[in-house]
Design an enzyme around this catalytic site. Sequence first.
Site, mmCIF file in Angstrom:
data_model
loop_
_atom_site.group_PDB
_atom_site.id
_atom_site.type_symbol
_atom_site.label_atom_id
_atom_site.label_comp_id
_atom_site.label_asym_id
_atom_site.label_seq_id
_atom_site.Cartn_x
_atom_site.Cartn_y
_atom_site.Cartn_z
ATOM 1 N N ASN A 248 -29.524 -8.602 -49.651
ATOM 2 C CA ASN A 248 -30.942 -8.369 -49.381
ATOM 3 C C ASN A 248 -31.746 -9.637 -49.630
ATOM 4 O O ASN A 248 -32.900 -9.590 -50.068
ATOM 5 C CB ASN A 248 -31.473 -7.217 -50.222
ATOM 6 C CG ASN A 248 -31.397 -7.477 -51.726
ATOM 7 O OD1 ASN A 248 -30.412 -8.035 -52.214
ATOM 8 N ND2 ASN A 248 -32.413 -7.065 -52.478
ATOM 9 N N ASP A 289 -24.245 -6.571 -51.659
ATOM 10 C CA ASP A 289 -24.799 -7.393 -52.742
ATOM 11 C C ASP A 289 -26.318 -7.254 -52.718
ATOM 12 O O ASP A 289 -27.030 -8.142 -52.266
ATOM 13 C CB ASP A 289 -24.381 -8.853 -52.567
ATOM 14 C CG ASP A 289 -24.888 -9.743 -53.694
ATOM 15 O OD1 ASP A 289 -25.284 -9.213 -54.743
ATOM 16 O OD2 ASP A 289 -24.905 -10.984 -53.510
ATOM 17 N N PHE A 290 -26.788 -6.109 -53.191
ATOM 18 C CA PHE A 290 -28.225 -5.844 -53.283
ATOM 19 C C PHE A 290 -28.655 -6.103 -54.721
ATOM 20 O O PHE A 290 -28.216 -5.400 -55.639
ATOM 21 C CB PHE A 290 -28.530 -4.406 -52.880
ATOM 22 C CG PHE A 290 -28.689 -4.199 -51.393
ATOM 23 C CD1 PHE A 290 -28.339 -5.194 -50.480
ATOM 24 C CD2 PHE A 290 -29.215 -3.014 -50.896
ATOM 25 C CE1 PHE A 290 -28.487 -5.007 -49.116
ATOM 26 C CE2 PHE A 290 -29.379 -2.815 -49.534
ATOM 27 C CZ PHE A 290 -29.012 -3.808 -48.639
ATOM 28 N N GLU A 291 -29.511 -7.088 -54.895
ATOM 29 C CA GLU A 291 -29.960 -7.474 -56.237
ATOM 30 C C GLU A 291 -31.471 -7.408 -56.328
ATOM 31 O O GLU A 291 -32.184 -7.503 -55.324
ATOM 32 C CB GLU A 291 -29.457 -8.875 -56.581
ATOM 33 C CG GLU A 291 -27.942 -9.021 -56.512
ATOM 34 C CD GLU A 291 -27.440 -10.388 -56.926
ATOM 35 O OE1 GLU A 291 -27.991 -10.967 -57.888
ATOM 36 O OE2 GLU A 291 -26.487 -10.901 -56.293
ATOM 37 N N GLY A 292 -31.955 -7.262 -57.559
ATOM 38 C CA GLY A 292 -33.396 -7.226 -57.785
ATOM 39 C C GLY A 292 -34.067 -6.008 -57.195
ATOM 40 O O GLY A 292 -35.213 -6.065 -56.743
#
Length: 495
Positions: A248, A289-292
């Site tokens: 993202n 890889d979805f971060e934050g």
Amino acid sequence: MNPIQFNDLAVQQGPHACQHTVDYYPHKAIEPLQTAPDNMLMLNTSISLLRQLVVTALSGTALAAANPSFTAAASGPVSDMSINVNVQVADADAGKLGAYYVAAVYRGTIFANNGSGWSVYSGTNLPAFSTGTLQNSTLKPVQSMDLSALAGVQLYAGYGTSAGDMLANHRYAAIYTVPAAPPYMVLGYYTGSSDSLASATTASYPITAVSMDQVSAGTDGSLNGTPTASLLANDNATAKASFICISNVGTADFDPAIAHGAMVTNRTVFEQNIVALAQSQNVTGINIDFEGLYSADRDAYTSFVAELATRLHAINVKLMLSVPAKASDDPGNDWTWPYDFAMLGQSADILQVMTYDENVPGWAPGPVAGSDWMQTTLRYAVSQAPAGKIVLGLPAYGYDWNTKTNAGSSINWKDIPALLASTGAKAQWDAATNSAYFNYTASDGTPHQVWYENTQGIQLKAHFAKSMGLAGVSMWALGEEDSSFWTAVSAGLSQ
């Protein structure tokens, strides 16, 4: 359970990982059958009983009339396996006083289980696993044992009014063969650069899987970016697993609005696009890889993962999640709270726990992946999800801090020696975190401190995969390291 033909005798083999869907299973280095003082110690064999057990099983000798039945149900990875034996007694034997027997054959030696543990069979008086009235029963001779070094061990079970009765009337069967443990997953992240491609395709490196960080999500559920075709072809030719990493990342950094739009507002379209991409590229798996993420999207992320896993598994594609390392499930930590490890571990095949960036520029200088912090966060991870699904993270980089401002930048593993040489700095070692660091004065006169990994630290931290029974290791990022990094990883996994 899957029947395996053992000459004419049908031997039932239980699934050796029925609780896990991931292909990579953990290992632990032990000497064969030495997990406890009374565990199957290698001594002299009884040739007569060995011949009777093995020859009869191989010969296809029919069981007595009104056949008894023996089956094994195995669960867990090879490094932490439990095997239950289901015994159905023949009608003619039900109600008699007798005993159940469990034995194993390993490299020509017979071992017997007396209900309390394993020991070498001396050749006389085969010990009973349990005694009493013969009836349909479930025996539990192997519970949470590390069988990694025991591939090929054959397990037998039987019953009779005595050991002699069991052997004479063939009231026993070979029921399970311990499988070989697959190799550790050694995952490298490919960033699209020429250096990254060179590392990903270096045959001498122990890489078993590559995640291509080249695709990003759109708020409308679209996918942007294309994986490198030549790398996909190389992975296929060299039997490496290929994952497409979908992030993202927005114009500058990880963007929670992008993740929300894709997995909440436009979830159906997003999932359809992911499935189509996986099919068109013929990859092993998808790496989200979805971060934050927004804290409020915790449940949405969990349900999205469950739905996506179902869709991907239907086409035989795996789902890997990159998740931040954390020591607890703290609602006050906006960065880690959205990731419910227990629920995610039920759906995903692999949890790639990012045990790096313990300290980053903007904060005070410190280890990038301290061993104490890694162990704490990995212990939490395995308390929530199966260890056989967890892959730890290793950094092939460090951070160079301006200690006056705490601003800084990353520095690649392979560039550390040149910086040490050019600054005349002396490398130091922090024993508490098993991390390297040094201080120097920059050309503008500002004081700097660099924290980084070296071969000693990487070897020790890679070993956590072995000592904690994990599925393997991952590293960020291919192209930032040199061959010494991989030598250290290999040493850590094999020591």
